[in-house]
Motif scaffolding. Structure first.
Motif, PDB file in Angstrom:
ATOM      1  N   ARG A 163      -0.028   4.131  -0.733  1.00  0.00           N
ATOM      2  CA  ARG A 163      -0.767   5.307  -0.273  1.00  0.00           C
ATOM      3  C   ARG A 163      -0.492   5.597   1.204  1.00  0.00           C
ATOM      4  O   ARG A 163      -0.678   6.714   1.666  1.00  0.00           O
ATOM      5  CB  ARG A 163      -2.266   5.105  -0.482  1.00  0.00           C
ATOM      6  CG  ARG A 163      -2.700   5.032  -1.938  1.00  0.00           C
ATOM      7  CD  ARG A 163      -4.207   4.931  -2.039  1.00  0.00           C
ATOM      8  NE  ARG A 163      -4.663   4.846  -3.417  1.00  0.00           N
ATOM      9  CZ  ARG A 163      -4.822   3.718  -4.079  1.00  0.00           C
ATOM     10  NH1 ARG A 163      -4.555   2.573  -3.476  1.00  0.00           N
ATOM     11  NH2 ARG A 163      -5.246   3.710  -5.324  1.00  0.00           N
ATOM     12  N   ASN A 164      -0.087   4.573   1.932  1.00  0.00           N
ATOM     13  CA  ASN A 164       0.218   4.720   3.354  1.00  0.00           C
ATOM     14  C   ASN A 164       1.614   5.317   3.498  1.00  0.00           C
ATOM     15  O   ASN A 164       2.593   4.751   3.006  1.00  0.00           O
ATOM     16  CB  ASN A 164       0.161   3.349   4.031  1.00  0.00           C
ATOM     17  CG  ASN A 164       0.312   3.419   5.533  1.00  0.00           C
ATOM     18  OD1 ASN A 164       1.035   4.252   6.067  1.00  0.00           O
ATOM     19  ND2 ASN A 164      -0.354   2.527   6.236  1.00  0.00           N
ATOM     20  N   THR A 180       5.400   4.211   2.030  1.00  0.00           N
ATOM     21  CA  THR A 180       6.044   5.107   1.071  1.00  0.00           C
ATOM     22  C   THR A 180       7.444   5.479   1.534  1.00  0.00           C
ATOM     23  O   THR A 180       8.400   5.482   0.747  1.00  0.00           O
ATOM     24  CB  THR A 180       5.210   6.383   0.883  1.00  0.00           C
ATOM     25  OG1 THR A 180       3.883   6.034   0.486  1.00  0.00           O
ATOM     26  CG2 THR A 180       5.828   7.293  -0.162  1.00  0.00           C
ATOM     27  N   ASN A 231      -2.108   2.075  13.973  1.00  0.00           N
ATOM     28  CA  ASN A 231      -1.122   2.892  13.273  1.00  0.00           C
ATOM     29  C   ASN A 231      -1.467   4.371  13.424  1.00  0.00           C
ATOM     30  O   ASN A 231      -2.496   4.740  14.024  1.00  0.00           O
ATOM     31  CB  ASN A 231      -0.981   2.483  11.801  1.00  0.00           C
ATOM     32  CG  ASN A 231      -2.236   2.748  10.980  1.00  0.00           C
ATOM     33  OD1 ASN A 231      -3.180   3.395  11.437  1.00  0.00           O
ATOM     34  ND2 ASN A 231      -2.266   2.230   9.768  1.00  0.00           N
ATOM     35  N   ASP A 233       0.834  -1.198   0.000  1.00  0.00           N
ATOM     36  CA  ASP A 233       0.000   0.000   0.000  1.00  0.00           C
ATOM     37  C   ASP A 233       0.870   1.250   0.000  1.00  0.00           C
ATOM     38  O   ASP A 233       1.207   1.793   1.056  1.00  0.00           O
ATOM     39  CB  ASP A 233      -0.930   0.002   1.223  1.00  0.00           C
ATOM     40  CG  ASP A 233      -1.877   1.196   1.241  1.00  0.00           C
ATOM     41  OD1 ASP A 233      -1.952   1.912   0.211  1.00  0.00           O
ATOM     42  OD2 ASP A 233      -2.539   1.420   2.269  1.00  0.00           O
ATOM     43  N   SER A 279      -7.363  -0.033   8.961  1.00  0.00           N
ATOM     44  CA  SER A 279      -6.359   0.849   9.580  1.00  0.00           C
ATOM     45  C   SER A 279      -6.274   2.160   8.815  1.00  0.00           C
ATOM     46  O   SER A 279      -5.249   2.503   8.221  1.00  0.00           O
ATOM     47  CB  SER A 279      -5.011   0.139   9.629  1.00  0.00           C
ATOM     48  OG  SER A 279      -5.125  -1.072  10.334  1.00  0.00           O
ATOM     49  N   THR A 280      -7.385   2.910   8.852  1.00  0.00           N
ATOM     50  CA  THR A 280      -7.506   4.130   8.072  1.00  0.00           C
ATOM     51  C   THR A 280      -7.949   5.295   8.946  1.00  0.00           C
ATOM     52  O   THR A 280      -8.452   5.112  10.058  1.00  0.00           O
ATOM     53  CB  THR A 280      -8.546   3.947   6.958  1.00  0.00           C
ATOM     54  OG1 THR A 280      -9.827   3.674   7.561  1.00  0.00           O
ATOM     55  CG2 THR A 280      -8.169   2.807   6.035  1.00  0.00           C
ATOM     56  N   ARG A 281      -7.808   6.508   8.418  1.00  0.00           N
ATOM     57  CA  ARG A 281      -8.308   7.688   9.100  1.00  0.00           C
ATOM     58  C   ARG A 281      -9.825   7.602   9.295  1.00  0.00           C
ATOM     59  O   ARG A 281     -10.351   7.999  10.344  1.00  0.00           O
ATOM     60  CB  ARG A 281      -7.977   8.946   8.295  1.00  0.00           C
ATOM     61  CG  ARG A 281      -6.504   9.330   8.267  1.00  0.00           C
ATOM     62  CD  ARG A 281      -6.326  10.526   7.321  1.00  0.00           C
ATOM     63  NE  ARG A 281      -4.931  10.889   7.156  1.00  0.00           N
ATOM     64  CZ  ARG A 281      -4.335  11.909   7.762  1.00  0.00           C
ATOM     65  NH1 ARG A 281      -5.019  12.653   8.595  1.00  0.00           N
ATOM     66  NH2 ARG A 281      -3.068  12.181   7.529  1.00  0.00           N
ATOM     67  N   ASP A 312       3.995   3.887  14.364  1.00  0.00           N
ATOM     68  CA  ASP A 312       4.792   4.029  13.141  1.00  0.00           C
ATOM     69  C   ASP A 312       5.590   5.324  13.150  1.00  0.00           C
ATOM     70  O   ASP A 312       6.652   5.400  12.584  1.00  0.00           O
ATOM     71  CB  ASP A 312       3.974   3.985  11.839  1.00  0.00           C
ATOM     72  CG  ASP A 312       3.316   2.647  11.605  1.00  0.00           C
ATOM     73  OD1 ASP A 312       3.786   1.637  12.177  1.00  0.00           O
ATOM     74  OD2 ASP A 312       2.314   2.608  10.860  1.00  0.00           O
ATOM     75  N   LEU A 370      -2.380   6.484  11.130  1.00  0.00           N
ATOM     76  CA  LEU A 370      -3.534   6.914  10.353  1.00  0.00           C
ATOM     77  C   LEU A 370      -4.806   6.803  11.187  1.00  0.00           C
ATOM     78  O   LEU A 370      -5.656   7.706  11.173  1.00  0.00           O
ATOM     79  CB  LEU A 370      -3.655   6.089   9.072  1.00  0.00           C
ATOM     80  CG  LEU A 370      -2.521   6.223   8.063  1.00  0.00           C
ATOM     81  CD1 LEU A 370      -2.812   5.404   6.820  1.00  0.00           C
ATOM     82  CD2 LEU A 370      -2.294   7.690   7.697  1.00  0.00           C
TER      83      LEU A 370
END
Length: 338
Positions: free
Chosen positions: A73-74, A78, A248, A71, A222-224, A276, A250
């Motif tokens: 986008r994370n 990145t 995490n 991913d 595991s998203t905002r 993280d 986010l």
């Protein structure tokens, strides 16, 4: 066969990958003797003749490392990919990077393509799901491959793992919250059944067991978005929870937004820790306490490890855990300095 046989024809006849045939032609020590004999026999059966001058032209692919990320986008992944690519470049290697978007089918496709194009090694932050066939293909190709940050294949002798000490990090985060006066600490985020979720939960559960406290675990993406929704849900259905360790950063950043919407103070009224330590953790308000994994250093170390493996033929240990540390900021009652 009326046309001149190609390396692809040899691979098809031998039942191996094009990359494996190439390694045999290069007399690579990484190919098993049984496989080498199998490929040589296939060459003889179809009348393949090795064109060494053409092979020398193709050798520009030597030193090409395939980097497969679950991913991009994370920001966590990145930063890992960027630091690894830069470290490889510093050593004279190039990287070809693919984002699988957590899709094991796409992962199989890009790994197969990288093998066919002759990468020297593979570094995978793997997607979860049906991955056995993908790793079997890598094993048949006989090229070095590392699992990074996540473990999805248990054959660590073939696919060694490097990952942060997730359990220690979540344990330190939980003890920090308890020491600050938290009465009930929740664990928020992470999908059930995934090894990385369970590892991050383990430290949290151990710390609560030591304190004789009951866990509250709210799992999910595991998203905002999940963090924001969970903040609102906590305020409505778990008012006794006054602290959280997030899967995490986010999720934690989403919780900051959610608590802002419901008018709940973070830092004193509710204590929050992410995981993280992405760059945004130090830039948001309140600044976010987080478990630092030093992902840039992990990327640089991964580059050194895979180059040593290629140069010396010796794989790294089956499992390597890298150190973590807790960076205390405003969201858990700190002064915001990191």
């Amino acid at each position: 066969m009326t046309r001149r046989p190609t390396i692809i024809d040899v691979a098809r006849e031998a039942g191996v990958s094009k990359s494996t045939v190439s390694l045999v032609l290069q007399n690579s020590a990484s190919v098993r003797d049984e496989t080498r004999k199998q490929v040589r026999a296939a060459m003889a059966r179809i009348g393949y003749v090795y064109n060494r001058s053409a092979a020398n032209m193709r050798s520009s692919n030597a030193g090409l490392v395939g980097l497969v990320i679950n991913d991009l986008r994370n920001p966590f992944f990145t930063e890992f990919a960027t630091s690894l690519q830069m470290a490889l470049a510093d050593k004279g290697y190039s990287a070809v990077i693919a984002n699988t978007d957590e899709d094991p089918g796409l992962q199989a496709q890009v790994v197969g393509s990288m093998i066919e194009h002759g990468v020297s090694a593979l570094i995978l932050c793997p997607a979860y799901g049906e991955t056995r066939a993908t790793f079997d293909a890598i094993a048949r190709a006989g090229i070095p491959a590392m699992q990074m940050l996540r473990r999805v294949d248990d054959r660590l002798d073939l696919f060694p793992l490097t990952a942060p000490d997730y359990a220690r990090g979540s344990g330190e985060a939980t003890r920090h919250l308890l020491a600050g006066g938290a009465r009930q600490v929740a664990f928020v985020g992470g999908l059930e059944g995934r090894a990385v979720t369970e590892e991050r939960q383990d430290g949290y559960l151990s710390a609560l067991a030591e304190a004789g406290m009951t866990p509250v675990m709210l799992t999910g993406q595991s998203t905002r978005e999940f963090g924001r929704e969970t903040a609102r849900r906590l305020a409505e259905t778990h008012p006794q929870v006054d602290a959280a360790v997030c899967f995490n950063d986010l999720v934690a950043l989403g919780m900051l937004s959610g608590f802002q919407e419901v008018g709940r103070d973070v830092g004193q009224g509710f204590r929050l820790v992410g995981f993280d330590d992405i760059s945004e953790a130090a830039q948001c308000f309140p600044t976010l306490t987080s478990v630092r994994c030093d992902i840039a250093r992990i990327g640089a170390q991964a580059a050194e490890t895979v180059i040593d493996w290629l140069d010396k033929g010796t794989p790294p240990p089956g499992e390597t855990r890298t150190p973590v540390s807790l960076v205390v900021r405003q969201s858990s009652g700190g002064d915001g300095r990191s």
